[in-house]
Design a protein around this motif. Sequence first.
Motif, PDB file in Angstrom:
ATOM      1  N   LYS A 147      23.789 -13.865  -9.531  1.00 32.25           N
ATOM      2  CA  LYS A 147      24.581 -13.005  -8.662  1.00 32.25           C
ATOM      3  C   LYS A 147      25.658 -13.870  -8.025  1.00 32.25           C
ATOM      4  O   LYS A 147      25.426 -15.038  -7.752  1.00 32.25           O
ATOM      5  N   SER A 148      26.804 -13.268  -7.773  1.00 33.83           N
ATOM      6  CA  SER A 148      27.877 -14.031  -7.134  1.00 33.83           C
ATOM      7  C   SER A 148      27.637 -14.024  -5.643  1.00 33.83           C
ATOM      8  O   SER A 148      27.910 -13.037  -4.983  1.00 33.83           O
ATOM      9  N   HIS A 149      27.125 -15.107  -5.115  1.00 37.13           N
ATOM     10  CA  HIS A 149      26.957 -15.175  -3.668  1.00 37.13           C
ATOM     11  C   HIS A 149      28.351 -15.121  -3.072  1.00 37.13           C
ATOM     12  O   HIS A 149      29.252 -15.800  -3.541  1.00 37.13           O
ATOM     13  N   HIS A 150      28.523 -14.269  -2.060  1.00 34.19           N
ATOM     14  CA  HIS A 150      29.893 -13.966  -1.639  1.00 34.19           C
ATOM     15  C   HIS A 150      30.643 -15.209  -1.205  1.00 34.19           C
ATOM     16  O   HIS A 150      31.838 -15.300  -1.328  1.00 34.19           O
ATOM     17  N   ASN A 151      29.893 -16.201  -0.690  1.00 30.31           N
ATOM     18  CA  ASN A 151      30.567 -17.397  -0.205  1.00 30.31           C
ATOM     19  C   ASN A 151      30.911 -18.368  -1.335  1.00 30.31           C
ATOM     20  O   ASN A 151      31.405 -19.444  -1.101  1.00 30.31           O
ATOM     21  N   VAL A 152      30.604 -17.979  -2.569  1.00 34.59           N
ATOM     22  CA  VAL A 152      30.941 -18.838  -3.700  1.00 34.59           C
ATOM     23  C   VAL A 152      31.822 -18.075  -4.698  1.00 34.59           C
ATOM     24  O   VAL A 152      32.954 -18.445  -4.951  1.00 34.59           O
TER      25      VAL A 152
ATOM     26  N   PHE B 244      19.136 -14.330   5.489  1.00 36.48           N
ATOM     27  CA  PHE B 244      19.816 -13.029   5.430  1.00 36.48           C
ATOM     28  C   PHE B 244      21.050 -13.225   4.561  1.00 36.48           C
ATOM     29  O   PHE B 244      21.812 -14.156   4.789  1.00 36.48           O
ATOM     30  N   PRO B 245      21.253 -12.394   3.557  1.00 44.03           N
ATOM     31  CA  PRO B 245      22.346 -12.660   2.613  1.00 44.03           C
ATOM     32  C   PRO B 245      23.722 -12.413   3.213  1.00 44.03           C
ATOM     33  O   PRO B 245      23.865 -11.548   4.089  1.00 44.03           O
ATOM     34  N   GLY B 246      24.704 -13.132   2.724  1.00 43.79           N
ATOM     35  CA  GLY B 246      26.089 -12.964   3.188  1.00 43.79           C
ATOM     36  C   GLY B 246      26.571 -11.516   3.139  1.00 43.79           C
ATOM     37  O   GLY B 246      27.102 -11.009   4.137  1.00 43.79           O
TER      38      GLY B 246
HETATM   39  P1  XMP Z   1      18.046 -13.608  -4.641  1.00 47.50           P
HETATM   40  O1  XMP Z   1      18.208 -12.162  -4.321  1.00 47.50           O
HETATM   41  O2  XMP Z   1      19.168 -14.146  -5.482  1.00 47.50           O
HETATM   42  O3  XMP Z   1      18.162 -14.352  -3.259  1.00 47.50           O
HETATM   43  O4  XMP Z   1      16.695 -13.955  -5.217  1.00 47.50           O
HETATM   44  C1  XMP Z   1      17.790 -15.676  -2.990  1.00 47.50           C
HETATM   45  C2  XMP Z   1      18.022 -15.895  -1.514  1.00 47.50           C
HETATM   46  O5  XMP Z   1      19.428 -15.902  -1.244  1.00 47.50           O
HETATM   47  C3  XMP Z   1      19.776 -14.846  -0.364  1.00 47.50           C
HETATM   48  N1  XMP Z   1      21.051 -14.302  -0.858  1.00 47.50           N
HETATM   49  C4  XMP Z   1      22.238 -14.707  -0.414  1.00 47.50           C
HETATM   50  N2  XMP Z   1      22.587 -15.612   0.521  1.00 47.50           N
HETATM   51  N3  XMP Z   1      24.894 -15.131   0.144  1.00 47.50           N
HETATM   52  C5  XMP Z   1      23.915 -15.815   0.794  1.00 47.50           C
HETATM   53  O6  XMP Z   1      24.261 -16.631   1.659  1.00 47.50           O
HETATM   54  C6  XMP Z   1      24.625 -14.206  -0.804  1.00 47.50           C
HETATM   55  O7  XMP Z   1      25.514 -13.594  -1.375  1.00 47.50           O
HETATM   56  C7  XMP Z   1      23.219 -13.989  -1.091  1.00 47.50           C
HETATM   57  N4  XMP Z   1      22.585 -13.174  -1.970  1.00 47.50           N
HETATM   58  C8  XMP Z   1      21.237 -13.398  -1.807  1.00 47.50           C
HETATM   59  C9  XMP Z   1      18.624 -13.847  -0.432  1.00 47.50           C
HETATM   60  O8  XMP Z   1      18.530 -13.045   0.745  1.00 47.50           O
HETATM   61  C10 XMP Z   1      17.446 -14.785  -0.635  1.00 47.50           C
HETATM   62  O9  XMP Z   1      17.037 -15.374   0.576  1.00 47.50           O
END
Ligand code: XMP
Length: 315
Positions: A144-149, A189-191
Amino acid sequence: MFDAEEFVNEKIEELKGQIPGRAIIACSGGVDSTVAAVMVSRAIGDKLLTIYVNNGFMRKGETEDVDLMFGRLGINYKLVDASDEFFNAMKGVTEPEAKRKIIGERFIRVFEREAKAYHAEYLVQGTIAPDWIESGDGVRDTIKSHHNVGGLPKDMDLTVVEPLRDLYKDEVRIVARYLGIEVSERQPFPGPALAIRVIGEATREAVEVVREACAIVEEELEKASKQKRMERPWQYFAVLLPCQSVGVQGDRRAYGRTIAVRSVESIDGMSAAYSKVPYEVLERISFRITSEMKANVNRVVYDITNKPPATIEWE
Ligand code: XMP
């Protein structure tokens, strides 16, 4: 063994040289961005402006709590309410990667505006290792594209500084404890925030539903762990599903919404096991979600998948 004191001292020296001008950091009040903000502010003082962007997707009471915490940390900060522009940008968008990209881009536009007003040339980010590993680095696949990247626009005219880039979550927590940051034990908590906990379009109304449900999940699991009925899970939240199902209310047919409850154990977020939450705690969550919330939710399900094959968040 990771040495927080050594990491902090070396990084602060490095940051002094790396950021000769003014900088801004977007801080959500989470562990990663708060650690980054405190470290950079120790390095360059008030030349750093910490911005908290209320994108409309934050949890219940979060903006007020962050305001109080920044005050206590004594950093130079500003709260920006950008919720209207985020909700407008999300209109009609349902695809998870598109949602993430749009949110990332909106964030950057807000920062760019704020950076211009502050005459900043540097953008500090709390990116940690799993964020860029899972966002794909040319070698690995994009999970997944983490928003901060992944969402950084190509025409962005700020130099990015990422002091925590090589750390994993458990190491960031060690640094947070060393720095005396009160959110060191807070769950991740995700971005993109609650926008990715509404499956499909993140409308104001849907976000409000998942905000209420997340608050109930947090309250009940934290209460149960305080009462020693279980260990506090690593991460726990609710997801609003895009399907309705048939139920019964009194003697009438009902057709209502579905909430999924997710709770996991993990060390660094790279892999996770679903939490074995006691049935009576799950029952209490289900009862509260279906009876207390104004939204018509008549079904609550518990996610029993590990990562892999699932991810922690649903989008
Ligand atoms: P996933 O859903 O990929 O999440 O298994 C792993 C951990 O990362 C958090 N997460 C994010 N954190 N930006 C962030 O800073 C993002 O875009 C993002 N997406 C997921 C998620 O809550 C979990 O702790």
